[in-house]
Scaffold this motif. Structure first.
Motif, PDB file in Angstrom:
ATOM      1  N   ASN A 161       0.842  -1.194   0.000  1.00 28.32           N
ATOM      2  CA  ASN A 161       0.000   0.000   0.000  1.00 28.32           C
ATOM      3  C   ASN A 161       0.875   1.241   0.000  1.00 28.32           C
ATOM      4  O   ASN A 161       1.911   1.276   0.674  1.00 28.32           O
ATOM      5  CB  ASN A 161      -0.883   0.033   1.261  1.00 28.32           C
ATOM      6  N   PHE A 162       0.455   2.262  -0.745  1.00 33.39           N
ATOM      7  CA  PHE A 162       1.160   3.536  -0.707  1.00 33.39           C
ATOM      8  C   PHE A 162       0.211   4.642  -1.169  1.00 33.39           C
ATOM      9  O   PHE A 162      -0.837   4.387  -1.753  1.00 33.39           O
ATOM     10  CB  PHE A 162       2.437   3.513  -1.557  1.00 33.39           C
ATOM     11  N   GLU A 163       0.612   5.866  -0.861  1.00 31.96           N
ATOM     12  CA  GLU A 163      -0.187   7.036  -1.245  1.00 31.96           C
ATOM     13  C   GLU A 163       0.644   7.911  -2.167  1.00 31.96           C
ATOM     14  O   GLU A 163       1.864   7.972  -2.059  1.00 31.96           O
ATOM     15  CB  GLU A 163      -0.590   7.829  -0.001  1.00 31.96           C
ATOM     16  N   MET A 164      -0.058   8.606  -3.066  1.00 30.39           N
ATOM     17  CA  MET A 164       0.607   9.521  -3.997  1.00 30.39           C
ATOM     18  C   MET A 164      -0.197  10.805  -4.083  1.00 30.39           C
ATOM     19  O   MET A 164      -1.433  10.786  -4.022  1.00 30.39           O
ATOM     20  CB  MET A 164       0.671   8.914  -5.407  1.00 30.39           C
ATOM     21  N   GLY A 165       0.533  11.899  -4.258  1.00 31.76           N
ATOM     22  CA  GLY A 165      -0.100  13.179  -4.518  1.00 31.76           C
ATOM     23  C   GLY A 165      -0.412  13.303  -6.008  1.00 31.76           C
ATOM     24  O   GLY A 165      -0.051  12.442  -6.814  1.00 31.76           O
ATOM     25  N   ARG A 166      -1.081  14.383  -6.374  1.00 29.97           N
ATOM     26  CA  ARG A 166      -1.492  14.582  -7.762  1.00 29.97           C
ATOM     27  C   ARG A 166      -0.312  14.561  -8.734  1.00 29.97           C
ATOM     28  O   ARG A 166      -0.381  13.957  -9.801  1.00 29.97           O
ATOM     29  CB  ARG A 166      -2.258  15.906  -7.868  1.00 29.97           C
ATOM     30  N   ASP A 167       0.792  15.229  -8.385  1.00 26.83           N
ATOM     31  CA  ASP A 167       1.964  15.274  -9.269  1.00 26.83           C
ATOM     32  C   ASP A 167       2.544  13.870  -9.487  1.00 26.83           C
ATOM     33  O   ASP A 167       2.947  13.521 -10.610  1.00 26.83           O
ATOM     34  CB  ASP A 167       3.044  16.190  -8.698  1.00 26.83           C
ATOM     35  N   GLN A 168       2.578  13.084  -8.431  1.00 25.64           N
ATOM     36  CA  GLN A 168       3.103  11.726  -8.554  1.00 25.64           C
ATOM     37  C   GLN A 168       2.200  10.866  -9.438  1.00 25.64           C
ATOM     38  O   GLN A 168       2.689  10.079 -10.248  1.00 25.64           O
ATOM     39  CB  GLN A 168       3.248  11.086  -7.168  1.00 25.64           C
ATOM     40  N   VAL A 169       0.880  11.023  -9.294  1.00 27.11           N
ATOM     41  CA  VAL A 169      -0.064  10.265 -10.127  1.00 27.11           C
ATOM     42  C   VAL A 169       0.125  10.631 -11.591  1.00 27.11           C
ATOM     43  O   VAL A 169       0.171   9.757 -12.466  1.00 27.11           O
ATOM     44  CB  VAL A 169      -1.521  10.507  -9.674  1.00 27.11           C
ATOM     45  N   GLU A 170       0.245  11.919 -11.880  1.00 24.63           N
ATOM     46  CA  GLU A 170       0.452  12.362 -13.257  1.00 24.63           C
ATOM     47  C   GLU A 170       1.758  11.817 -13.830  1.00 24.63           C
ATOM     48  O   GLU A 170       1.818  11.427 -15.001  1.00 24.63           O
ATOM     49  CB  GLU A 170       0.411  13.887 -13.331  1.00 24.63           C
ATOM     50  N   GLU A 171       2.809  11.735 -13.014  1.00 26.47           N
ATOM     51  CA  GLU A 171       4.090  11.183 -13.462  1.00 26.47           C
ATOM     52  C   GLU A 171       3.959   9.687 -13.761  1.00 26.47           C
ATOM     53  O   GLU A 171       4.479   9.202 -14.764  1.00 26.47           O
ATOM     54  CB  GLU A 171       5.177  11.422 -12.406  1.00 26.47           C
ATOM     55  N   VAL A 172       3.259   8.946 -12.902  1.00 29.15           N
ATOM     56  CA  VAL A 172       3.048   7.510 -13.125  1.00 29.15           C
ATOM     57  C   VAL A 172       2.279   7.301 -14.432  1.00 29.15           C
ATOM     58  O   VAL A 172       2.640   6.459 -15.256  1.00 29.15           O
ATOM     59  CB  VAL A 172       2.310   6.859 -11.934  1.00 29.15           C
ATOM     60  N   ILE A 173       1.217   8.070 -14.635  1.00 25.33           N
ATOM     61  CA  ILE A 173       0.419   7.949 -15.859  1.00 25.33           C
ATOM     62  C   ILE A 173       1.279   8.256 -17.083  1.00 25.33           C
ATOM     63  O   ILE A 173       1.231   7.545 -18.085  1.00 25.33           O
ATOM     64  CB  ILE A 173      -0.826   8.859 -15.797  1.00 25.33           C
ATOM     65  N   SER A 174       2.094   9.290 -16.989  1.00 28.64           N
ATOM     66  CA  SER A 174       2.983   9.649 -18.098  1.00 28.64           C
ATOM     67  C   SER A 174       3.964   8.511 -18.411  1.00 28.64           C
ATOM     68  O   SER A 174       4.182   8.169 -19.582  1.00 28.64           O
ATOM     69  CB  SER A 174       3.746  10.926 -17.743  1.00 28.64           C
ATOM     70  N   GLN A 175       4.543   7.932 -17.368  1.00 32.77           N
ATOM     71  CA  GLN A 175       5.490   6.820 -17.570  1.00 32.77           C
ATOM     72  C   GLN A 175       4.801   5.611 -18.181  1.00 32.77           C
ATOM     73  O   GLN A 175       5.358   4.950 -19.072  1.00 32.77           O
ATOM     74  CB  GLN A 175       6.144   6.440 -16.243  1.00 32.77           C
ATOM     75  N   LEU A 176       3.580   5.299 -17.734  1.00 31.96           N
ATOM     76  CA  LEU A 176       2.822   4.168 -18.281  1.00 31.96           C
ATOM     77  C   LEU A 176       2.477   4.415 -19.748  1.00 31.96           C
ATOM     78  O   LEU A 176       2.544   3.495 -20.564  1.00 31.96           O
ATOM     79  CB  LEU A 176       1.559   3.905 -17.465  1.00 31.96           C
ATOM     80  N   GLU A 177       2.098   5.621 -20.094  1.00 30.62           N
ATOM     81  CA  GLU A 177       1.798   5.939 -21.483  1.00 30.62           C
ATOM     82  C   GLU A 177       3.024   5.776 -22.364  1.00 30.62           C
ATOM     83  O   GLU A 177       2.940   5.321 -23.505  1.00 30.62           O
ATOM     84  CB  GLU A 177       1.247   7.363 -21.598  1.00 30.62           C
TER      85      GLU A 177
END
Length: 181
Positions: A161-177
């Motif tokens: 389990n972990f938590e992410m802020g908005r910037d981290q979520v956007e970075e993860v989505i960018s990396q996945l794309e």
């Protein structure tokens, strides 16, 4: 890679041999002397013969390459050219039937080789809007909680389990794309 030769006395024995060969790959049965002797008996070989070892290795390599997409169906069949067409069809049918088990075995093997990196089987996520905290009443923050259902190198389930802020979520989505695209 060489042609695989599988000679049995009946269609039923042939089918059993293919299932035993795949069991050997996925280690469904422990690689015991008894299962090896059954396979050797069906093939009319000695359980300690080099010919049996060679057949096991060739079949395992071919099935691995097929399941990894390194060999297509036509090339797979070309390695079975010593078999009648109906038996080659049967081999392909059984391999495709057992493909999820074989794929799982390959994933487990890579997972163990990589030093026990947990394998993500599924995930769940939740987005929350934090409206304040005990120290700051006017705090406004989005928070994404992620739970990864993993299996470690010993095939034990565990959750990360972990938590992410908005910037981290956007970075993860960018990396996945980037990876998918």
């Amino acid at each position: 890679m060489h042609d695989i030769i599988i000679k049995t006395s009946s269609e039923q024995d042939f089918t059993e041999v293919i299932f035993l060969l795949i069991d050997y790959i996925v280690e469904l049965l422990p690689r015991t002397q008894r299962s090896r002797e059954r396979l050797a008996n069906l093939l009319g070989q000695s359980s300690t013969s080099d010919e049996l070892k060679h057949t096991l290795k060739l079949f395992e390599n071919l099935v691995r390459k097929y399941c990894l997409g390194e060999v297509d169906e036509m090339r797979f069949r070309s390695h079975l050219s010593q078999l009648p067409p109906n038996r080659a069809d049967r081999v392909l049918e059984i391999v495709n039937l057992r493909r999820p088990e074989i794929a799982q075995r390959l994933i487990d093997e890579v997972n163990r080789r990589e030093g026990g990196v947990p394998l993500v089987e599924s995930f769940d996520w939740n987005v929350s809007w934090i409206m304040g905290s005990s120290s700051l009443a006017s705090m406004r923050k989005q928070l994404c909680t992620v739970t990864l259902a993993c299996r470690d190198s010993d095939s034990k389930s565990r959750a990360i389990n972990f938590e992410m802020g908005r910037d981290q979520v956007e970075e993860v989505i960018s990396q996945l794309e980037t990876v998918v695209g």
